[in-house]
Design a protein around this motif. Structure first.
Motif, short mmCIF file in Angstrom:
data_model
loop_
_atom_site.label_atom_id
_atom_site.label_comp_id
_atom_site.label_asym_id
_atom_site.label_seq_id
_atom_site.Cartn_x
_atom_site.Cartn_y
_atom_site.Cartn_z
N ALA A 63 76.41 29.80 45.21
CA ALA A 63 76.24 28.54 45.92
C ALA A 63 77.58 28.07 46.49
O ALA A 63 78.63 28.30 45.90
N ILE A 64 77.52 27.42 47.65
CA ILE A 64 78.72 26.87 48.27
C ILE A 64 78.78 25.39 47.93
O ILE A 64 77.85 24.64 48.21
N ARG A 65 79.89 24.99 47.30
CA ARG A 65 80.07 23.61 46.88
C ARG A 65 81.10 22.92 47.79
O ARG A 65 81.90 23.59 48.43
N LEU A 66 81.06 21.60 47.80
CA LEU A 66 81.97 20.84 48.66
C LEU A 66 83.42 21.22 48.41
O LEU A 66 84.21 21.39 49.35
N LYS A 67 83.81 21.39 47.15
CA LYS A 67 85.20 21.73 46.81
C LYS A 67 85.64 23.07 47.40
O LYS A 67 86.84 23.35 47.49
N ASP A 68 84.69 23.92 47.80
CA ASP A 68 85.02 25.23 48.36
C ASP A 68 85.58 25.15 49.77
O ASP A 68 86.20 26.10 50.24
N PHE A 69 85.32 24.05 50.48
CA PHE A 69 85.77 23.98 51.87
C PHE A 69 86.35 22.61 52.25
O PHE A 69 86.59 22.34 53.43
N ALA A 70 86.62 21.76 51.25
CA ALA A 70 87.17 20.43 51.56
C ALA A 70 88.07 19.95 50.44
O ALA A 70 87.95 20.35 49.29
#
Length: 200
Positions: A63-70
């Motif tokens: 899963a892609i979480r907010l912390k992964d790109f921000a």
């Protein structure tokens, strides 16, 4: 088609086995599901009637979480807000939809295309926001796989079904009649034999 490590279709009807194998290959190719199945064993008997589909999966993307790109941090001093600074914009639309759903449009400001301000209590919400799931590639693939098996692969009329699903395997048993315990046992044996082959 990416090569499956194992792809066996067993049936007392040799022509039926060949036809079923071609159907499965076509469906998996059409829906771009070849790469997610490592091993596949199917048993079909039109006389019983039973259809068993077992597969070991190879799902890679978590899963892609907010912390992964921000970058997520406290907002302006003295204000109840969290500042989200996007480092990649690919998920902006999905992120905004999730934030609107969770906090409402009135709680968001976007002063810049890479900055989103969420007006909430930062102490309560910052950790939850960091872990917010924006996209679940594995779940989307599993949903497509279930649709493929249930709607395209299992023979029409086989409405009595049992299935098990995880991120590592899928098991379907279907029939026109009440499912027999020996069919479910056979499905589990097929699954275990694929696991044993893999570990060997």
């Amino acid at each position: 088609m990416e090569q499956l490590e194992t792809f066996n279709v067993e049936s007392p009807d040799a022509v039926g086995a060949k036809t079923t194998k071609i159907l499965i290959q076509d469906v998996l190719a059409d829906l771009s599901l070849n790469r997610v199945i490592g091993r596949l064993k199917v048993f079909v008997d039109p006389v019983e009637p039973v259809f068993i589909f077992t597969a070991l999966l190879r799902l890679g993307t978590p899963a892609i979480r907010l912390k992964d790109f921000a970058k997520i941090e406290m907002g302006s001093l003295g204000k109840d807000e969290i500042k989200i600074e996007l480092q990649r914009e690919a998920f902006t639309v999905k992120l905004l939809n999730k934030l609107w759903e969770k906090y409402g449009k009135e709680s968001l400001e976007q002063p810049d295309k890479k900055i989103i301000i969420v007006k909430v209590d930062p102490v309560k919400e910052i950790d939850e926001l960091r872990e917010l799931v924006i996209e679940e590639p594995q779940q989307e693939v599993l949903d497509r796989l279930i649709d493929a098996i249930a709607l395209r692969i299992i023979p029409e009329g086989f409405r009595v079904r049992k299935h098990e699903l995880s991120t590592s395997y899928v098991l379907f048993v279907a029939s026109e009649d009440t499912l027999k315990p020996e069919w479910i046992a056979r499905a589990k044996d097929m699954l275990e034999s694929m696991r044993s082959e893999k570990d060997a």
